[in-house]
Design a protein around this motif. Structure first.
Motif, PDB file in Angstrom:
ATOM      1  N   ALA A 165       0.487  -1.404  -0.023  1.00 26.49           N
ATOM      2  CA  ALA A 165      -0.244   0.244  -0.306  1.00 26.49           C
ATOM      3  C   ALA A 165       0.349   1.650  -0.165  1.00 26.49           C
ATOM      4  CB  ALA A 165      -0.796   0.188   0.936  1.00 26.49           C
ATOM      5  N   LEU A 166       1.815   1.173   0.548  1.00 27.70           N
ATOM      6  CA  LEU A 166       2.991   2.420   1.333  1.00 27.70           C
ATOM      7  C   LEU A 166       3.546   2.280  -0.064  1.00 27.70           C
ATOM      8  CD1 LEU A 166       3.854   4.943   2.860  1.00 27.70           C
ATOM      9  CD2 LEU A 166       6.025   3.071   3.086  1.00 27.70           C
ATOM     10  N   HIS A 167       3.878   2.117  -0.808  1.00 27.06           N
ATOM     11  CA  HIS A 167       4.620   2.120  -1.961  1.00 27.06           C
ATOM     12  C   HIS A 167       3.938   1.812  -3.300  1.00 27.06           C
ATOM     13  CE1 HIS A 167       8.682   1.479  -0.340  1.00 27.06           C
ATOM     14  NE2 HIS A 167       8.243   0.033   0.372  1.00 27.06           N
ATOM     15  N   VAL A 168       2.958   0.998  -3.682  1.00 25.54           N
ATOM     16  CA  VAL A 168       1.901   1.753  -4.763  1.00 25.54           C
ATOM     17  C   VAL A 168       0.810   3.109  -4.855  1.00 25.54           C
ATOM     18  CG1 VAL A 168      -0.182   1.112  -5.480  1.00 25.54           C
ATOM     19  CG2 VAL A 168       1.135  -0.615  -5.477  1.00 25.54           C
ATOM     20  N   THR A 169       0.479   3.459  -3.460  1.00 29.47           N
ATOM     21  CA  THR A 169       0.322   4.936  -3.814  1.00 29.47           C
ATOM     22  C   THR A 169       1.395   6.349  -3.725  1.00 29.47           C
ATOM     23  OG1 THR A 169       0.871   4.652  -0.751  1.00 29.47           O
ATOM     24  CG2 THR A 169      -1.674   4.365  -1.843  1.00 29.47           C
ATOM     25  N   ASN A 170       2.466   5.680  -3.210  1.00 25.80           N
ATOM     26  CA  ASN A 170       3.669   6.766  -3.448  1.00 25.80           C
ATOM     27  C   ASN A 170       3.379   6.961  -4.869  1.00 25.80           C
ATOM     28  OD1 ASN A 170       4.176   7.423  -0.914  1.00 25.80           O
ATOM     29  ND2 ASN A 170       5.774   6.769  -0.399  1.00 25.80           N
ATOM     30  N   TYR A 171       3.891   5.727  -5.773  1.00 29.30           N
ATOM     31  CA  TYR A 171       4.507   4.936  -7.277  1.00 29.30           C
ATOM     32  C   TYR A 171       2.969   5.982  -7.606  1.00 29.30           C
ATOM     33  CZ  TYR A 171       4.648   3.839 -12.032  1.00 29.30           C
ATOM     34  OH  TYR A 171       4.593   3.763 -14.178  1.00 29.30           O
ATOM     35  N   ILE A 172       1.731   6.578  -7.328  1.00 25.39           N
ATOM     36  CA  ILE A 172       0.328   6.996  -7.842  1.00 25.39           C
ATOM     37  C   ILE A 172       0.138   8.243  -7.964  1.00 25.39           C
ATOM     38  CG2 ILE A 172      -2.092   6.962  -7.901  1.00 25.39           C
ATOM     39  CD1 ILE A 172      -2.499   4.037  -7.285  1.00 25.39           C
ATOM     40  N   ILE A 173       0.621   9.219  -6.846  1.00 25.63           N
ATOM     41  CA  ILE A 173       0.927   9.993  -6.368  1.00 25.63           C
ATOM     42  C   ILE A 173       2.026  10.393  -7.561  1.00 25.63           C
ATOM     43  CG2 ILE A 173       0.967  11.885  -4.851  1.00 25.63           C
ATOM     44  CD1 ILE A 173       0.181  10.032  -2.295  1.00 25.63           C
ATOM     45  N   ARG A 174       2.734  10.050  -7.149  1.00 28.05           N
ATOM     46  CA  ARG A 174       4.054  10.739  -7.991  1.00 28.05           C
ATOM     47  C   ARG A 174       4.105  10.680  -9.696  1.00 28.05           C
ATOM     48  NH1 ARG A 174       8.145   7.417  -4.937  1.00 28.05           N
ATOM     49  NH2 ARG A 174       8.833   9.252  -3.780  1.00 28.05           N
ATOM     50  N   ASN A 175       3.252   9.856 -10.302  1.00 28.48           N
ATOM     51  CA  ASN A 175       3.477   9.281 -11.477  1.00 28.48           C
ATOM     52  C   ASN A 175       1.783  10.459 -12.044  1.00 28.48           C
ATOM     53  OD1 ASN A 175       6.042   8.230 -12.245  1.00 28.48           O
ATOM     54  ND2 ASN A 175       5.291   7.406 -10.350  1.00 28.48           N
ATOM     55  N   LEU A 176       0.877   9.790 -11.248  1.00 26.95           N
ATOM     56  CA  LEU A 176      -0.319  10.311 -11.482  1.00 26.95           C
ATOM     57  C   LEU A 176      -1.283  11.283 -11.281  1.00 26.95           C
ATOM     58  CD1 LEU A 176      -1.843   6.963 -12.204  1.00 26.95           C
ATOM     59  CD2 LEU A 176      -0.441   7.695 -13.881  1.00 26.95           C
ATOM     60  N   LEU A 177      -0.794  11.329  -9.679  1.00 30.05           N
ATOM     61  CA  LEU A 177      -1.723  12.396  -9.829  1.00 30.05           C
ATOM     62  C   LEU A 177      -0.765  14.164  -9.142  1.00 30.05           C
ATOM     63  CD1 LEU A 177      -4.219  10.315  -7.058  1.00 30.05           C
ATOM     64  CD2 LEU A 177      -4.367  11.191  -9.021  1.00 30.05           C
ATOM     65  N   ALA A 178       0.594  13.834  -8.951  1.00 29.90           N
ATOM     66  CA  ALA A 178       1.328  15.304  -8.211  1.00 29.90           C
ATOM     67  C   ALA A 178       1.029  16.221  -8.999  1.00 29.90           C
ATOM     68  CB  ALA A 178       2.270  14.591  -8.378  1.00 29.90           C
ATOM     69  N   SER A 179       1.255  17.371  -8.300  1.00 31.93           N
ATOM     70  CA  SER A 179       0.829  18.514  -8.639  1.00 31.93           C
ATOM     71  C   SER A 179       2.200  19.458  -9.468  1.00 31.93           C
ATOM     72  CB  SER A 179       0.812  19.840  -8.120  1.00 31.93           C
ATOM     73  OG  SER A 179       1.285  19.403  -6.389  1.00 31.93           O
ATOM     74  N   LYS A 180       2.717  20.481  -9.360  1.00 28.06           N
ATOM     75  CA  LYS A 180       3.173  20.745  -9.877  1.00 28.06           C
ATOM     76  C   LYS A 180       4.537  20.581  -8.822  1.00 28.06           C
ATOM     77  CE  LYS A 180       0.849  24.766 -11.780  1.00 28.06           C
ATOM     78  NZ  LYS A 180       1.163  26.560 -11.993  1.00 28.06           N
ATOM     79  N   SER A 181       4.963  20.552  -7.666  1.00 28.03           N
ATOM     80  CA  SER A 181       6.174  20.366  -6.645  1.00 28.03           C
ATOM     81  C   SER A 181       6.364  18.614  -6.793  1.00 28.03           C
ATOM     82  CB  SER A 181       4.806  20.689  -5.384  1.00 28.03           C
ATOM     83  OG  SER A 181       4.242  19.930  -4.289  1.00 28.03           O
ATOM     84  N   GLY A 182       5.755  18.110  -6.984  1.00 27.17           N
ATOM     85  CA  GLY A 182       5.873  16.782  -7.547  1.00 27.17           C
ATOM     86  C   GLY A 182       6.104  15.774  -5.975  1.00 27.17           C
ATOM     87  N   ASP A 183       5.547  15.928  -5.689  1.00 23.43           N
ATOM     88  CA  ASP A 183       5.439  15.276  -3.849  1.00 23.43           C
ATOM     89  C   ASP A 183       4.195  14.814  -3.684  1.00 23.43           C
ATOM     90  OD1 ASP A 183       4.870  17.899  -3.728  1.00 23.43           O
ATOM     91  OD2 ASP A 183       7.099  17.179  -1.203  1.00 23.43           O
ATOM     92  N   LYS A 184       3.199  15.728  -4.033  1.00 26.88           N
ATOM     93  CA  LYS A 184       1.092  15.744  -3.340  1.00 26.88           C
ATOM     94  C   LYS A 184       1.154  16.346  -4.391  1.00 26.88           C
ATOM     95  CE  LYS A 184       1.693  20.867  -1.508  1.00 26.88           C
ATOM     96  NZ  LYS A 184       1.109  21.103  -0.333  1.00 26.88           N
ATOM     97  N   THR A 185      -0.580  15.805  -4.133  1.00 20.69           N
ATOM     98  CA  THR A 185      -1.786  16.130  -4.955  1.00 20.69           C
ATOM     99  C   THR A 185      -2.245  17.394  -4.969  1.00 20.69           C
ATOM    100  OG1 THR A 185      -3.046  15.654  -3.284  1.00 20.69           O
ATOM    101  CG2 THR A 185      -3.037  13.887  -4.628  1.00 20.69           C
ATOM    102  N   GLU A 186      -2.915  17.985  -6.073  1.00 24.96           N
ATOM    103  CA  GLU A 186      -3.921  19.347  -5.539  1.00 24.96           C
ATOM    104  C   GLU A 186      -4.602  19.517  -4.434  1.00 24.96           C
ATOM    105  OE1 GLU A 186      -3.450  21.588  -7.881  1.00 24.96           O
ATOM    106  OE2 GLU A 186      -1.778  20.810  -8.787  1.00 24.96           O
ATOM    107  N   MET A 187      -4.807  20.020  -4.199  1.00 23.87           N
ATOM    108  CA  MET A 187      -5.626  20.374  -3.217  1.00 23.87           C
ATOM    109  C   MET A 187      -6.998  19.592  -2.846  1.00 23.87           C
ATOM    110  SD  MET A 187      -4.266  21.373  -0.476  1.00 23.87           S
ATOM    111  CE  MET A 187      -5.742  21.802   1.090  1.00 23.87           C
ATOM    112  N   ILE A 188      -8.408  19.213  -2.302  1.00 21.52           N
ATOM    113  CA  ILE A 188      -9.720  18.302  -3.306  1.00 21.52           C
ATOM    114  C   ILE A 188     -10.237  19.921  -3.154  1.00 21.52           C
ATOM    115  CG2 ILE A 188      -9.240  16.312  -1.762  1.00 21.52           C
ATOM    116  CD1 ILE A 188     -10.937  17.296   0.855  1.00 21.52           C
TER     117      ILE A 188
END
Length: 349
Positions: free
Chosen positions: A147-170
């Motif tokens: 769960a930890l590594h899959v979610t990190n991968y999804i955030i970095r490669n699919l959902l990341a904002s400009k900062s690259g380490d987190k998503t946009e605000m909901i």
């Protein structure tokens, strides 16, 4: 002394023993325990903002504790609440970011998505346990890392904002935050999640204690062979219990994603909420009301500990030691029960 009274006294004595030994450790280490506990108290009840933050911290602890407790009541050890918590967090944020819907639709949809994600993460070890008798402890522990590594991968490669380490605000339509609650607590991060958590305590109690399905689940927890010979489907109930447990854990994750933070970020390690949920459930005796009270204690200790280095110079790691001692004494509850039995026999004489 009645069995119910012993059950109530055991966690109370465990907490007192944990605090007592923690006090001794402070004295040996050269710290002032009175000043430390005073700072801890002020860190929660010293101002309304800190109190709001404590209630906010209590919210995911209640739900994580319910997740662990529900599985325990059915004789299963769900050590994967942390992983289910993380995937629930991500699922809620994904729905909160990807859609822009009316609040009456968007918020429930995001919450349900978190519950489904956690339930699916709980279904896998439940199915493996029921179908192939693979021990759920091993599977759930390993799935925490997945769960930890899959979610990190999804955030970095699919959902990341400009900062690259987190998503946009909901979107605001998916948020659990309330300006009214925040204004009452000097703009802390308190949100409506605490109401959901309290409702879930009632749901767990009602499901296990007042329904036929709950009776079957508890029967499987007491004795799988007896439940099987009485005509109950053991495998079905094993899977169902892990799914419900995972749903509670996923819901706990949505409290962070939709309430406290409003986004999902790449995590360098586990959040710890899922693992703390194990301690909350143990101290709460795996009952709904027990989990609620235990979560309050853990939330108060965690938030109050942040004030200890500032006000008294005591490292907040000492609170983690006290929590560990409380869990130790709860796990050693057999010894406490033996002492209570001896005391009750002396009273009879």
């Amino acid at each position: 002394m009645s069995k119910r009274l012993k059950g109530l006294l055991t966690p109370v004595i465990a907490v007192l023993l944990g605090i007592l030994v923690g006090t001794i450790i402070m004295l040996v280490s050269g710290y002032d325990p009175v000043s430390a506990f005073s700072a801890l108290w002020n860190g929660v009840f010293g101002d309304i903002y800190s109190f709001g933050e404590a209630v906010r911290q209590i919210t995911p602890y209640i739900l994580a504790g319910l997740a662990v407790a529900f599985a325990f009541r059915v004789g299963l050890f769900n050590i994967g609440v942390e992983g289910q918590f993380i995937v629930g967090w991500l699922a809620a944020v994904w729905v909160g970011v990807a859609f822009d819907l009316p609040r009456a639709i968007h918020l429930p949809l995001a919450v349900i998505a978190a519950m489904i994600a956690g339930a699916l993460w709980g279904f896998i070890p439940g199915f493996l346990k029921a179908r192939f008798r693979v021990h759920e402890v091993i599977v759930t522990i390993m799935m925490n890392y997945v769960a930890l590594h899959v979610t990190n991968y999804i955030i970095r490669n699919l959902l990341a904002s400009k900062s690259g380490d987190k998503t946009e605000m909901i979107h605001e339509s998916a948020s659990l935050r309330s300006e009214w609650l925040q204004s009452l607590t000097d703009y802390s991060r308190l949100h409506w999640g605490i109401v959901i958590a309290i409702i879930c305590c009632f749901i767990m109690w009602f499901l296990l204690e007042r329904t036929t399905r709950g009776f079957e689940l508890r029967a499987v927890g007491f004795n799988q062979h007896a439940a099987h010979y009485s005509g109950m489907s053991v495998n079905k109930n094993i899977i169902l219990s892990m799914v419900i447990s995972g749903a509670f854990a996923g819901l706990a994750g949505s409290m962070e994603g939709l309430g406290t933070f409003g986004y999902a970020a790449v995590k360098g390690g586990f959040t710890g909420v899922g693992f703390d949920g194990i301690a909350v459930a143990l101290l709460g005796g795996n009952t709904a009301i027990g989990v609620f009270l235990s979560a309050i204690l853990f939330g108060v200790l965690k938030v109050g500990a942040l004030n200890m280095p500032l006000e008294s110079g005591v490292p907040n790691e000492l609170v983690d030691i006290i929590i560990a001692l409380i869990v130790f004494f709860v796990a050693s509850s057999y010894i406490i029960r033996v002492l209570l039995d001896r005391l009750s026999k002396k009273e009879v004489k």
